[in-house]
Design a protein around this motif. Structure first.
Motif, short mmCIF file in Angstrom:
data_model
loop_
_atom_site.label_atom_id
_atom_site.label_comp_id
_atom_site.label_asym_id
_atom_site.label_seq_id
_atom_site.Cartn_x
_atom_site.Cartn_y
_atom_site.Cartn_z
N TYR A 104 0.83 -1.20 0.00
CA TYR A 104 0.00 0.00 0.00
C TYR A 104 0.87 1.26 0.00
O TYR A 104 2.02 1.23 0.44
N ASP A 141 -4.86 -1.53 0.74
CA ASP A 141 -5.55 -0.42 1.40
C ASP A 141 -6.36 0.34 0.34
O ASP A 141 -6.12 1.51 0.08
N GLU A 143 -9.23 1.67 0.20
CA GLU A 143 -10.02 2.85 0.57
C GLU A 143 -9.23 4.14 0.31
O GLU A 143 -9.78 5.13 -0.17
N ARG A 144 -7.95 4.10 0.61
CA ARG A 144 -7.11 5.27 0.37
C ARG A 144 -6.37 5.20 -0.97
O ARG A 144 -6.10 6.22 -1.60
N THR A 146 -6.68 4.86 -4.27
CA THR A 146 -7.51 4.93 -5.47
C THR A 146 -6.63 4.77 -6.71
O THR A 146 -5.40 4.76 -6.62
N THR A 166 -6.36 -1.62 -7.78
CA THR A 166 -7.18 -1.38 -6.60
C THR A 166 -8.56 -1.99 -6.85
O THR A 166 -8.88 -2.43 -7.94
N ASP A 168 -12.24 -3.78 -4.52
CA ASP A 168 -12.90 -4.15 -3.28
C ASP A 168 -11.94 -4.93 -2.39
O ASP A 168 -11.27 -5.86 -2.86
N PHE A 169 -11.87 -4.58 -1.09
CA PHE A 169 -10.90 -5.22 -0.21
C PHE A 169 -11.10 -6.73 -0.14
O PHE A 169 -10.13 -7.49 -0.17
N PRO A 185 -7.57 -6.06 7.00
CA PRO A 185 -8.04 -4.70 6.69
C PRO A 185 -7.26 -3.68 7.52
O PRO A 185 -6.97 -3.93 8.69
#
Length: 238
Positions: A104, A141, A143-144, A146, A166, A168-169, A185
């Motif tokens: 990440y 990661d 969510e951050r 992108t 990137t 979906d986790f 996560p």
């Protein structure tokens, strides 16, 4: 495996061992090794879902590369690249020498160092071989991280040719488990820092079989990669 706090004041953390080995020895003197998450005390966290890789006890301990006796199948992952386009990992890297790494952009130490080492080693290859090698960085990661963030970070940390993905986790986590890499996560703490745990292995996939047959740990140097990449590109054992 890395446990890392990601704020500007954080220091690089001490990292636990990445591979839990010596699970069982069979007649052919093969050790079953589980590659994945480790706990804070360095002991393996058994997810119960990860595959196993067979590693020969005869592996030269002086080499950075660990050649797997039972290679991994390439993850069945369809994610989003730095241009916001769908990227089918198996389809887009089929028949190409490929290095895959899960990490990440807010990682303070291991991830940028790994990307930098590979990038520098890659530049030592003949131009034709540079064009063949695929390096895929999958964020843990999302969510951050992108598409835009990956597009900005990868050229600086590694090389503009590297592919950043990137999505979906849960999809990313499942794909990592397919090659024995555990990720959790990201967890935000009360002080605002983010603690993340992820496997720090690089898996090399053969252009002839599309199987992940070589594993590199986080301590692999530029010279290690520079020595091995010509063979990886040909699908040979380093």
């Amino acid at each position: 495996m890395s446990v890392q706090k990601n704020d500007e004041q954080s220091r690089p953390s001490r990292r636990a061992p990445l591979i839990a080995a010596a699970v069982a020895v069979v007649a052919a003197l093969v050790v079953t090794a589980v590659v994945g998450l480790t706990g804070g005390d360095g002991t393996p966290k058994d997810s119960g879902t990860g595959p196993v890789a067979e590693i020969s006890t005869g592996t030269d301990s002086t080499k950075a590369a660990t050649v797997l006796d039972r290679p991994f199948t390439k993850p069945d992952l369809v994610l989003t690249d730095t241009k916001g386009q769908k990227f089918d990992l198996r389809e887009r890297t089929k028949g190409k020498p490929t290095l895959i790494y899960f990490g990440y952009t807010h990682c303070p130490d291991v991830c940028p160092l790994t990307m930098s080492n590979i990038a520098i080693a890659k530049k030592q290859l003949p131009k034709a071989d540079q064009n063949k090698l695929q390096v895929v960085f999958v964020t843990t990661d999302p969510e951050r991280d992108t598409s835009a963030e990956l597009a900005k970070w990868l050229p600086a940390a590694g090389d503009p040719s590297f592919t950043g993905l990137t999505g979906d986790f849960s999809t990313i986590q499942a794909g990592a488990r397919q090659i024995g890499i555990g990720i959790d996560p990201p967890k935000k703490e009360k002080d605002g820092s983010v603690v993340s745990m992820h496997g720090a292995q690089v898996i090399a996939f053969s252009p002839t079989t599309d199987q992940g047959y070589v594993l590199y740990g986080e301590d692999t140097t530029i010279d290690d990669y520079a020595k091995d990449l010509p063979k990886i590109i040909k699908g040979e054992n380093p």
